[in-house]
Design an enzyme around this catalytic site. Structure first.
Site, PDB file in Angstrom:
ATOM      1  N   HIS A   5      10.115   0.939  10.256  1.00  0.00           N
ATOM      2  CA  HIS A   5      10.286   1.296   8.848  1.00  0.00           C
ATOM      3  C   HIS A   5      10.623   2.774   8.747  1.00  0.00           C
ATOM      4  O   HIS A   5      10.184   3.591   9.568  1.00  0.00           O
ATOM      5  CB  HIS A   5       9.006   1.025   8.064  1.00  0.00           C
ATOM      6  CG  HIS A   5       8.659  -0.419   7.990  1.00  0.00           C
ATOM      7  ND1 HIS A   5       7.622  -0.874   7.207  1.00  0.00           N
ATOM      8  CD2 HIS A   5       9.194  -1.521   8.582  1.00  0.00           C
ATOM      9  CE1 HIS A   5       7.535  -2.192   7.317  1.00  0.00           C
ATOM     10  NE2 HIS A   5       8.477  -2.596   8.162  1.00  0.00           N
ATOM     11  N   GLU A  27       9.506   5.077   6.810  1.00  0.00           N
ATOM     12  CA  GLU A  27       8.330   5.941   6.714  1.00  0.00           C
ATOM     13  C   GLU A  27       7.741   6.210   8.090  1.00  0.00           C
ATOM     14  O   GLU A  27       7.414   7.357   8.433  1.00  0.00           O
ATOM     15  CB  GLU A  27       7.242   5.304   5.830  1.00  0.00           C
ATOM     16  CG  GLU A  27       7.684   4.963   4.437  1.00  0.00           C
ATOM     17  CD  GLU A  27       8.124   3.504   4.294  1.00  0.00           C
ATOM     18  OE1 GLU A  27       7.841   2.909   3.240  1.00  0.00           O
ATOM     19  OE2 GLU A  27       8.743   2.968   5.241  1.00  0.00           O
ATOM     20  N   CYS A  31       4.059  -0.241   2.882  1.00  0.00           N
ATOM     21  CA  CYS A  31       3.347  -1.455   3.293  1.00  0.00           C
ATOM     22  C   CYS A  31       2.009  -1.046   3.918  1.00  0.00           C
ATOM     23  O   CYS A  31       1.705   0.151   4.042  1.00  0.00           O
ATOM     24  CB  CYS A  31       4.199  -2.241   4.288  1.00  0.00           C
ATOM     25  SG  CYS A  31       4.367  -1.396   5.887  1.00  0.00           S
ATOM     26  N   CYS A  65       2.550   1.341   7.030  1.00  0.00           N
ATOM     27  CA  CYS A  65       2.974   2.710   6.707  1.00  0.00           C
ATOM     28  C   CYS A  65       1.919   3.463   5.910  1.00  0.00           C
ATOM     29  O   CYS A  65       1.696   4.651   6.142  1.00  0.00           O
ATOM     30  CB  CYS A  65       4.317   2.675   5.986  1.00  0.00           C
ATOM     31  SG  CYS A  65       5.652   2.055   7.041  1.00  0.00           S
TER      32      CYS A  65
END
Length: 158
Positions: free
Chosen positions: A61, A63, A91, A94
């Site tokens: 991801h 992040e 999420c 993260c």
């Protein structure tokens, strides 16, 4: 639910625009268009966008990749004095990583009704006993982020 009472500043909007640029780059790679930027107190920054398909890793991801780059460059796993800007509510992975890394602030765009872990589906910051609770600001440039995400998923459903 975490307190979202603060207001976006001019610098918040500038950094969120850079996160949006990263989301657009992810879209160009046929990735879910999420972008992120980590900014430290001195103004140094690290940015990336989702790369799950390209790297073949479910955890790639934007992040996470931006936080990892910041940690590598700073030579420290702690991101104290940093703000994480992301175009989508983080999420569980993260959000958890941001808490573990001691990020001071998390600023995000659109809410994620499927996986959001800062208030939409669950709230990591409601967990008692954590040793760190970052400040939180959601909904910054949410319309732009939502539009990019809707367009991506609409085109992939066809």
């Amino acid at each position: 639910m975490a307190d979202l009472s603060s207001v976006a500043t001019g610098p918040d909007l500038r950094w969120m625009e850079l996160a949006m640029e990263q989301a657009r780059l992810a879209l160009d790679r046929d990735e879910v268009p999420v972008g992120a930027v980590v900014v430290d107190d001195s103004g140094r920054h690290w940015s990336d966008g989702n790369r799950t398909r390209k790297l073949g890793q479910p955890g790639a991801h934007g992040e996470k990749l931006a936080m990892e780059a910041a940690c590598r460059d700073r030579g420290d796993w702690r991101l104290s004095g940093c703000t994480l800007y992301t175009t989508l509510e983080p999420c569980l992975m993260c959000a958890g990583m941001a808490v573990l890394a001691r990020v001071d602030r998390i600023v995000y765009g659109a809410w994620d009704k499927r996986f959001g872990a800062l208030g939409s589906v669950c709230d990591v910051l409601d967990m008692p006993g954590l040793n760190h609770y970052p400040q939180l600001l959601g909904g910054v440039m949410a319309a732009e982020s939502s539009q990019l995400l809707r367009g991506f998923f609409r085109s992939h459903r066809r």
